[in-house]
Design an enzyme around this catalytic site. Sequence first.
Site, PDB file in Angstrom:
ATOM      1  N   PRO A 294       0.771  -1.244   0.000  1.00 33.95           N
ATOM      2  CA  PRO A 294       0.000   0.000   0.000  1.00 33.95           C
ATOM      3  C   PRO A 294       0.805   1.300   0.000  1.00 33.95           C
ATOM      4  O   PRO A 294       0.254   2.345  -0.360  1.00 33.95           O
ATOM      5  CB  PRO A 294      -0.833  -0.101   1.283  1.00 33.95           C
ATOM      6  CG  PRO A 294      -0.099  -1.038   2.164  1.00 33.95           C
ATOM      7  CD  PRO A 294       0.595  -2.013   1.260  1.00 33.95           C
ATOM      8  N   TYR A 386       4.465   9.572  -7.683  1.00 36.67           N
ATOM      9  CA  TYR A 386       3.358   9.695  -6.725  1.00 36.67           C
ATOM     10  C   TYR A 386       2.123  10.296  -7.406  1.00 36.67           C
ATOM     11  O   TYR A 386       1.000   9.822  -7.205  1.00 36.67           O
ATOM     12  CB  TYR A 386       3.809  10.558  -5.544  1.00 36.67           C
ATOM     13  CG  TYR A 386       2.920  10.439  -4.328  1.00 36.67           C
ATOM     14  CD1 TYR A 386       3.198   9.513  -3.329  1.00 36.67           C
ATOM     15  CD2 TYR A 386       1.802  11.252  -4.169  1.00 36.67           C
ATOM     16  CE1 TYR A 386       2.379   9.393  -2.209  1.00 36.67           C
ATOM     17  CE2 TYR A 386       0.982  11.137  -3.058  1.00 36.67           C
ATOM     18  CZ  TYR A 386       1.279  10.200  -2.074  1.00 36.67           C
ATOM     19  OH  TYR A 386       0.469  10.081  -0.981  1.00 36.67           O
TER      20      TYR A 386
HETATM   21  C1  DHB Z   1      -3.631   6.292   2.246  1.00 41.96           C
HETATM   22  C2  DHB Z   1      -3.179   5.014   1.983  1.00 41.96           C
HETATM   23  C3  DHB Z   1      -1.956   4.832   1.385  1.00 41.96           C
HETATM   24  O1  DHB Z   1      -1.499   3.591   1.109  1.00 41.96           O
HETATM   25  C4  DHB Z   1      -1.154   5.912   1.069  1.00 41.96           C
HETATM   26  O2  DHB Z   1       0.067   5.709   0.529  1.00 41.96           O
HETATM   27  C5  DHB Z   1      -1.618   7.178   1.317  1.00 41.96           C
HETATM   28  C6  DHB Z   1      -2.860   7.370   1.908  1.00 41.96           C
HETATM   29  C7  DHB Z   1      -4.952   6.502   2.900  1.00 41.96           C
HETATM   30  O3  DHB Z   1      -5.652   5.514   3.149  1.00 41.96           O
HETATM   31  O4  DHB Z   1      -5.290   7.657   3.205  1.00 41.96           O
END
Ligand code: DHB
Length: 393
Positions: A294, A386
Amino acid sequence: MTITARTRVAIVGAGPAGLLLSHLLAQSGIESIIVDQRSRDEIESTIRAGILEQGTVELLDTIGPASRARTVGHRHDGIELRFEGEGHRVDFADTVGRAVWLYPQHEVLKDLISARLAAGQDLRFGVTAEAVEDADSARPRVIARDADGERFVIEADFVVGSDGSRSIARAAVTGSMTGGYFREYPFAWFGILCEAPPSSDELIYSNSPDGFALVSQRSDTVQRMYFQCDPDTDTAAYSEAQLWDELQKRVPGTTLKEGPIFQRDVLRFRSFVAHELRRGRVALVGDAAHTVPPTGAKGMNLAIADVRLLAEALRTLLLEGDERLLDAYPETASRRIWKAQHFSWWMTSMLHVAPDATDFDRRRQLGELRTVVESAHGRALLAEAYCGWPLDA
Ligand code: DHB
C-alpha cells in the site's frame, strides 16, 4: 447449462476497474454486464486507500457531476517525508506541476455505481462468478450463480476479470490461480480511523527506529493513520492508549491529535504480477492482474490505468475488428505495472524497518532518504511517480 444472458463484454467484479470499464465502453456504444458476488452495501463500505492520481481524477471527470473527487475530495500539492525527527516536504507543484486528490476509494465506488445505474447499466450484485470458460473461442463465457444459488451462463464477445486479488478469472488466463511474479514482506500496516481533527494538512510518511507510520486524513473530523506492525498482529490486542503510543513514537517531532478510534484493520503486504494478462478473449485488469503493497497508494490508480488501455483495445476490436491494441495490451500495460511495482516496493523498503535490519541497513536507509529529499531531482522523481505518470505515455 442454458445461456441466460448475452452481452458484448462480460465484466467480473464491480470494483473501480470494472465499473469504470463499463462506463468507457458505454461511451463507445458497447454494452456490458457486470457481476459481483458482494452486495452494493458491502462494496460501498469497504475501507481502502485514499489517494487519487491526477490522471485518475481526470478520467473520473468523464462520468460527469457524479464524480465528487474534486468537490468532496481535497487536492494535495505535496507530502512530508519524516526521518530523524525532521520533516522534509516534497512539493508536487514545484517539481512536476501535478497534484493528487485525497478521496477514499469507497466514495469513488459510490460515485461510479450511482452513475452506472443511472445510465441503465446491467449491474448484478450478489452474483458469484464460478468460472470463465472458452477463452480461446470467439464466445467466451462466465459461469455464475445468482443470489438464490441458481446457476446461469453469460456468453460474451469478450470477458474481463476485474475481480480482485482472489480472481477466479485469472485461471482462464494463466492456467492457475497463483501463476505470477511474487514477493512477500515481513511486516504489515495496522490501520485506524479516529474521530479527531487533522494532525497535519498533508500526508506524513514517517521513518523511525520503531518503524514506519503514515498520517493521512479523511475529513475535518475523521483521520486515517497507519503504523508498521507484524503481519500476524491481532487488532484487538491493543488498547486505544497503546495504539496512540505506537503511532506517536513513530512520528518523532510531531504531536498527533488524538481522539476515539472507531475502526481497526491489518493490511498485509504483497507484490504480485500475473505471468499473463490476456488469453484469447479474456483479459485481466487491476488486482486480478497485480497487487502492490500500500505504501504510495498505487493499487486503484494502476487498475484505472489498465482499464484506460483495455477500453481502447476493446473499442477497436469490437467496433473495427482490429486486434492490434488488444495484442499489445499485455506489453503496454506491463510497462506501467512494473514502474508502479518498483515505486511501491521502493517507498516500502525506503520507509519501513525490516525486522532483521542491521545497523548498516539502517544508516544506508537514512542515506537514501537524504539523497531523495536533498536533491531537486530526487524529489521530482518521487513526485512524478506519486502524482502518476501520464496515462498517454
Ligand atoms: C492512504 C493510503 C496509502 O497507502 C497511502 O500511501 C496514502 C494514503 C490513505 O488511506 O489515506
